[in-house]
Design a protein around this motif. Sequence first.
Motif, PDB file in Angstrom:
ATOM      1  N   GLY A 119      39.236 -91.717 -27.219  1.00 13.24           N
ATOM      2  CA  GLY A 119      39.937 -92.957 -26.962  1.00 13.24           C
ATOM      3  C   GLY A 119      41.211 -92.765 -26.166  1.00 13.24           C
ATOM      4  O   GLY A 119      41.394 -91.741 -25.490  1.00 13.24           O
ATOM      5  N   LEU A 120      42.118 -93.749 -26.271  1.00 15.30           N
ATOM      6  CA  LEU A 120      43.313 -93.752 -25.424  1.00 15.30           C
ATOM      7  C   LEU A 120      44.458 -94.466 -26.128  1.00 15.30           C
ATOM      8  O   LEU A 120      44.246 -95.437 -26.852  1.00 15.30           O
ATOM      9  N   VAL A 121      45.675 -93.997 -25.862  1.00 15.09           N
ATOM     10  CA  VAL A 121      46.901 -94.668 -26.280  1.00 15.09           C
ATOM     11  C   VAL A 121      47.745 -94.937 -25.047  1.00 15.09           C
ATOM     12  O   VAL A 121      47.939 -94.042 -24.215  1.00 15.09           O
ATOM     13  N   GLY A 122      48.236 -96.177 -24.919  1.00 15.96           N
ATOM     14  CA  GLY A 122      49.131 -96.536 -23.826  1.00 15.96           C
ATOM     15  C   GLY A 122      50.575 -96.538 -24.299  1.00 15.96           C
ATOM     16  O   GLY A 122      50.897 -97.152 -25.328  1.00 15.96           O
TER      17      GLY A 122
ATOM     18  N   ASN B  84      43.103 -92.803 -16.296  1.00 18.58           N
ATOM     19  CA  ASN B  84      42.622 -92.758 -17.678  1.00 18.58           C
ATOM     20  C   ASN B  84      42.194 -94.126 -18.192  1.00 18.58           C
ATOM     21  O   ASN B  84      41.233 -94.227 -18.966  1.00 18.58           O
ATOM     22  N   TRP B  85      42.888 -95.189 -17.783  1.00 21.10           N
ATOM     23  CA  TRP B  85      42.430 -96.523 -18.187  1.00 21.10           C
ATOM     24  C   TRP B  85      41.069 -96.830 -17.580  1.00 21.10           C
ATOM     25  O   TRP B  85      40.187 -97.389 -18.256  1.00 21.10           O
ATOM     26  N   LEU B  86      40.856 -96.454 -16.342  1.00 17.44           N
ATOM     27  CA  LEU B  86      39.553 -96.689 -15.725  1.00 17.44           C
ATOM     28  C   LEU B  86      38.467 -95.873 -16.424  1.00 17.44           C
ATOM     29  O   LEU B  86      37.351 -96.360 -16.658  1.00 17.44           O
ATOM     30  N   GLY B  87      38.792 -94.640 -16.786  1.00 14.80           N
ATOM     31  CA  GLY B  87      37.836 -93.820 -17.521  1.00 14.80           C
ATOM     32  C   GLY B  87      37.521 -94.397 -18.887  1.00 14.80           C
ATOM     33  O   GLY B  87      36.360 -94.380 -19.338  1.00 14.80           O
TER      34      GLY B  87
END
Length: 348
Positions: free
Chosen positions: A250-253, A338-341
């Motif tokens: 996942g991801l953290v902004g 990373n958002w696009l991924g």
Amino acid sequence: MSKPALPIFDGHNDTLLRLEMARRNGAPISFVDGHPSLQIDLPKATKGHFAGGLFAMFVPPILNNAEKNDPVARQKAIEASDAVDWTLGMIAEACRLERASNGRVRICRSRADIKQAMADEALALMLHIEGAEAIGADFNALEAFYAAGLRSLGPVWSRDNIFGAGVPFDFPGSPDHGPGLSDLGKELVRRCNQLGVMIDLSHLNEKGFWDVQKLSDKPLVASHSNVHKLSQSRRNLTDKQLDAIAESKGLVGLNYAVGFLRSDGEKFKRDVSLDLMVDHLAYLVEKLGEDGVGLGSDYDGATVPDVVADVSLNQKLIDHMRHRGFGETLVEKIAFKNWLGLLERTGI
């Protein structure tokens, strides 16, 4: 020789709310022409190489005069009819600014749409709901909002609703506050997974976080949250939560709100350094890996550092990552890749 400016895709802002509030107050302001009250508008975005982001639709607290400075009152429940009315207004604002921009702003429904907008040098706007009061128990609105372009949803803001419990803004504090998702909240997660709507964990309490982790077959995402170990706000993420996000790919902004960056939790002191912002980014990279970190500024919804007071100044953060030794590949990932991924891994 200075490095070139990079496009920035940002995981969270409240600009549509600012536009809708101004319209309802009888003094509409222009995103396309720009306005000094906005932290994101088209002229500032162009100057700061802002390529686009997730534009939140947040329903503000409906308060009387006596309640306006009461933090408890600000977290009281929102009526579904008010939530639907405000959310439709913000969708309409997005449609109006897309039309007024003559192609310079586009509502995007997929990663492919975002990539095409970036290639055409148009600002990519993807719709997000922050606090799902407008969805309702029958989920009919979810289908309608999806058709309108909704691709990301936070079940709660920092107030409870029929889907779950949000974390208050206390400092210091733990995100372990209140019960987990309701049965309706669990069903909301399932339906969002089926439709292709990303679930955003920012504002959700810890028990709700773990409910999503068990239910969802998609990467875990917190669009605008920071590191609890560096700033003990309830809104920030513990190491255990970060480990779970990493495991899910996942991801953290990074949230620019000063109260979620500062170790003292001061919410209105804007003298926050770029070093402190990059400290949070470095910690997130250490925990999540180079593919798991992005930006989630909270522009137009929070008190942010003077050094990045609006989106036109965003390249200062980009340059400071370089100054701190982040390689160009990593800087590009954090800026937009990373958002696009993440959207690709989520199936959007």
